[in-house]
Design a protein around this motif. Structure first.
Motif, mmCIF file in Angstrom:
data_model
loop_
_atom_site.group_PDB
_atom_site.id
_atom_site.type_symbol
_atom_site.label_atom_id
_atom_site.label_comp_id
_atom_site.label_asym_id
_atom_site.label_seq_id
_atom_site.Cartn_x
_atom_site.Cartn_y
_atom_site.Cartn_z
ATOM 1 N N HIS A 154 0.819 -1.213 0.000
ATOM 2 C CA HIS A 154 0.000 0.000 0.000
ATOM 3 C C HIS A 154 0.851 1.260 0.000
ATOM 4 N N GLN A 155 2.146 1.123 0.227
ATOM 5 C CA GLN A 155 3.004 2.308 0.243
ATOM 6 C C GLN A 155 3.528 2.669 -1.142
ATOM 7 N N MET B 42 -1.771 10.929 -5.246
ATOM 8 C CA MET B 42 -1.786 11.609 -3.950
ATOM 9 C C MET B 42 -2.397 13.004 -4.088
ATOM 10 N N LEU B 45 -6.037 12.408 -4.133
ATOM 11 C CA LEU B 45 -6.524 12.041 -2.795
ATOM 12 C C LEU B 45 -6.545 13.254 -1.866
ATOM 13 N N LEU B 51 -6.033 11.362 1.966
ATOM 14 C CA LEU B 51 -4.626 10.956 1.972
ATOM 15 C C LEU B 51 -4.405 9.811 2.956
ATOM 16 N N PRO B 52 -3.462 8.916 2.650
ATOM 17 C CA PRO B 52 -3.186 7.821 3.584
ATOM 18 C C PRO B 52 -2.663 8.365 4.911
ATOM 19 N N PRO B 53 -2.816 7.567 5.957
ATOM 20 C CA PRO B 53 -2.384 8.003 7.276
ATOM 21 C C PRO B 53 -0.921 8.439 7.264
ATOM 22 N N THR B 93 -10.134 -2.142 -5.112
ATOM 23 C CA THR B 93 -10.006 -1.642 -3.749
ATOM 24 C C THR B 93 -11.063 -0.583 -3.461
#
Ligand SMILES: Nc1ncnc2c1ncn2[C@@H]1O[C@H](COP(=O)(O)OP(=O)(O)OP(=O)(O)O)[C@@H](O)[C@H]1O
Ligand SMILES: Nc1ncnc2c1ncn2[C@@H]1O[C@H](COP(=O)(O)OP(=O)(O)OP(=O)(O)O)[C@@H](O)[C@H]1O
Ligand SMILES: [Mg+2]
Ligand SMILES: [Mg+2]
Lengths: 264, 313
Positions: A154-155, B42, B45, B51-53, B93
């Motif tokens: 996921h990164q 990104m 997002l 945005l991811p954590p 996803t």
């Protein structure tokens, strides 16, 4: 010369989703009487309608799904009726890159372990340093640096994940690569790098490739032969330049006519 | 209608995106292209507040009078899916694996108060037909894993436009589709744009698609803007060497006859970028100035962040 892979009259049907109890579920024939053959060291490009059965055919060829009817032979030996155990050595020789790279990488596994997994099965005795070096070298071939090794799927960006999936498929040096939309998430410059890598592997190691893509430019670039699928069937097949230069089936013509061209 | 100013995205010490600015007017399409890993997803997002954590966005994203970067999660939820529709890069996803396609589309329509249950499922059926899924009445009841890759992507587009958003953020929405379906979907998106004035932030690697859909284009590399301008002008006479390289890497013909020459070198890791231009090291024109000093935007037929831009033809 025997074909590295030969499929005869493959059929695979699914049940169409329905309402449950009363609504009787109809059958959908996803792959409908498909035969194909690929000589060692050659590349077959498969294009076709979305939903025409390309991914299903790919899963059948590498033995991830069983055909309802028909046979598949690898290197002259019939494999479509083998029990799972007997299929294992063939699994090593045939690798697949899945259409959805995220779905095919285990989210809890670091990249080094995901990529090394096929290697661990093929060469269980390999020592840690050699294993890591081999993973790093394969990742470098697809344009990823060593900082990728300890990170999780996921990164990564979509295209980076797609390249991790390609590295995983190539690491054991398979004889046949079945790649389902392997470059669809890549920018054209990295796409060019991957295409050249595949051409190199084909010329240097005799890698045979079945390459599924909607990108006709990519198919034309890479393939010796092309097969065109429509509603579960191969409606046209032939040498690449013939199919592109003088398409015979109306669907092939429609595809070529709809090829997006750069307007400028 | 959306004004993004000086958007930067950081993950700890890493600067994933630096100093991006762009605007979109109603009905306008901005194409976002660039290197794999350059920060396109990104950026999308960040606009959606997803945005991811660990990643932090700074700068401002003004949309319908609010700064999206300053909204609470609750306020964002009212915007997301309603005023801003989204198509994510990986359909598997983004879709809920245990809910049918029809139920997922209807759910959003009901949650945003646009229809009751009956109305919402009618709308879902209409949308599924409109994005060209075959046998829509049956596909309404399909789970994501029962669809082909391209069918999933079309379901996702139906989901994104279900609430008639003012802005559609679409990340590679057509790359898993055959070219005839792709052409139909692009026509559908244009149609909706003409009907409703929907603006689009459209991320794709397919420069041909960009050339046909995007009014303006923004090219990213290493998290930074390389070049931006009217799409036609930018593609006809790219001023940045990176844009040049991209256009040269499109396959033409067969490997035997026309071997591809990808750009030399590898994309450097984000924490090893030179202090100057991120493309330094792979750029045929790069020199010491490029290595040490971030290039300023140089106006012309397009704007290029480059010390050595091509002159206008
Ligand atoms: N598990 C399943 N259950 C029911 N139907 C399925 C299943 N998997 C695939 N199908 C159906 O089978 C048909 C063929 O699907 P497949 O994924 O092989 O198509 P494809 O040619 O790969 O399409 P795409 O280009 O969109 O990836 C489609 O109509 C799809 O909806
Ligand atoms: N969750 C995460 N944690 C850490 N780094 C991440 C994470 N997600 C993305 N990245 C990194 O951020 C950078 C930008 O990623 P992004 O997904 O925006 O790229 P992209 O331009 O969309 O690429 P692609 O064309 O391959 O989809 C990449 O270097 C990626 O490795
Ligand atoms: Mg498929
Ligand atoms: Mg992305």
């Amino acid at each position: 010369m025997t074909a590295i892979i030969a499929a005869r009259n493959l059929v695979r049907a699914y049940r169409l989703p329905g309402e449950g109890l009363l609504g009787r579920r109809r059958r959908l024939v996803a792959v409908d009487d498909v035969s194909l053959e690929l000589d060692e060291g050659k590349t077959l490009g498969i294009v076709g309608e979305s939903g025409s059965g390309k991914s299903t055919l790919a899963r059948l060829l590498v033995g991830l799904e069983r055909p309802d009817r028909g046979t598949i032979a690898f290197d002259g030996a019939t494999i479509s009726n083998l029990p799972e155990r007997a299929l294992r050595p063939y699994r090593r020789a045939m690798q697949m890159v899945f259409q959805d790279p995220f779905g095919s990488l285990d989210p809890r596994m670091r990249v080094i372990d995901s990529v090394a997994e096929p290697l661990d099965i093929a060469l269980p005795g390999l020592d840690r340093d050699a294993r890591e070096a081999r993973v790093a070298a394969t990742l470098a071939e697809v344009g990823l640096g060593t900082s990728a090794l300890r990170r999780y799927p996921h990164q990564f960006s979509g295209g980076q994940r797609q390249r991790i999936a390609i590295a995983r498929a190539l690491i054991t040096g398979p004889r046949l690569l079945v790649a389902d939309e392997p470059v669809s998430a890549l920018d054209v410059s990295i796409q060019a790098q991957i295409l050249n890598l595949l051409v190199d592997l084909k010329l240097a190691r005799g890698l045979s490739i079945i390459f599924i893509s909607h990108n006709l430019g990519v198919i034309r670039y890479l393939s010796d032969h092309v097969a065109v699928m429509l509603r579960g069937r191969i409606v046209e097949t032939g040498p690449t330049e013939r199919v592109f230069g003088a398409p015979e089936h109306p669907y092939t013509r429609a595809l070529i006519a709809a090829m997006p061209v750069l307007e400028r | 209608m959306i004004i993004v100013e000086n958007l930067s995205i950081r993950l700890g010490e890493l600067e994933i995106v630096r100093g991006l600015s762009f605007t979109l007017a109603p009905g306008e399409v901005l194409g976002l292209v660039g290197e794999s890993g350059s920060g396109k997803s990104m950026t999308a997002l960040a606009v959606l507040g997803l945005l991811p954590p660990g990643m932090r966005a700074s700068g401002s994203i003004r949309f319908e009078g609010q700064d999206l970067l300053r909204l609470s999660e609750r306020e964002l939820r009212a915007v997301r899916g309603r005023r801003i529709g989204m198509v994510f890069q990986e359909p598997m996803t983004a879709l809920n694996p245990v809910m049918t396609i029809g139920a997922q589309i209807a759910e959003g329509v009901i949650r945003h108060g646009l229809a009751d249950a009956a109305g919402a499922s009618k709308r879902a059926l209409r949308l599924i037909a409109r994005v060209g899924l075959p046998d829509p009445a049956a596909r309404l009841h399909a789970y994501p894993h029962e669809l082909s890759g391209g069918q999933r992507q079309r379901a996702l587009i139906a989901l994104a436009i279900a609430c008639r958003p003012a802005l559609l953020v679409a990340d590679e929405p057509t790359s898993a589709l055959d070219v005839t379906v792709q052409a139909e979907l692009l026509a559908l998106l244009r149609e909706i744009r003409d009907e409703t004035g929907m603006a689009m932030l459209f991320i794709t690697h397919d420069l041909a698609v960009v050339s046909r859909l995007a009014d303006r284009t923004l090219v990213l590399y290493g998290g930074r803007a390389m070049e931006t301008g009217a799409t036609r002008a930018l593609l006809a006479a790219p001023r940045h060497p990176y844009t040049h390289g991209l256009l040269a890497a499109i396959p033409r013909g067969n490997a035997h006859a026309n071997p591809l020459r990808p750009m030399p070198g590898q994309v450097p890791e984000l924490d090893r970028l030179p202090p100057g231009c991120p493309f330094f090291g792979r750029c045929p024109k790069g020199d010491a100035l490029c290595r040490d000093v971030p290039p300023p935007p140089v106006p012309g037929a397009s704007i290029a962040w480059c010390h050595r831009p091509e002159a206008a033809p």
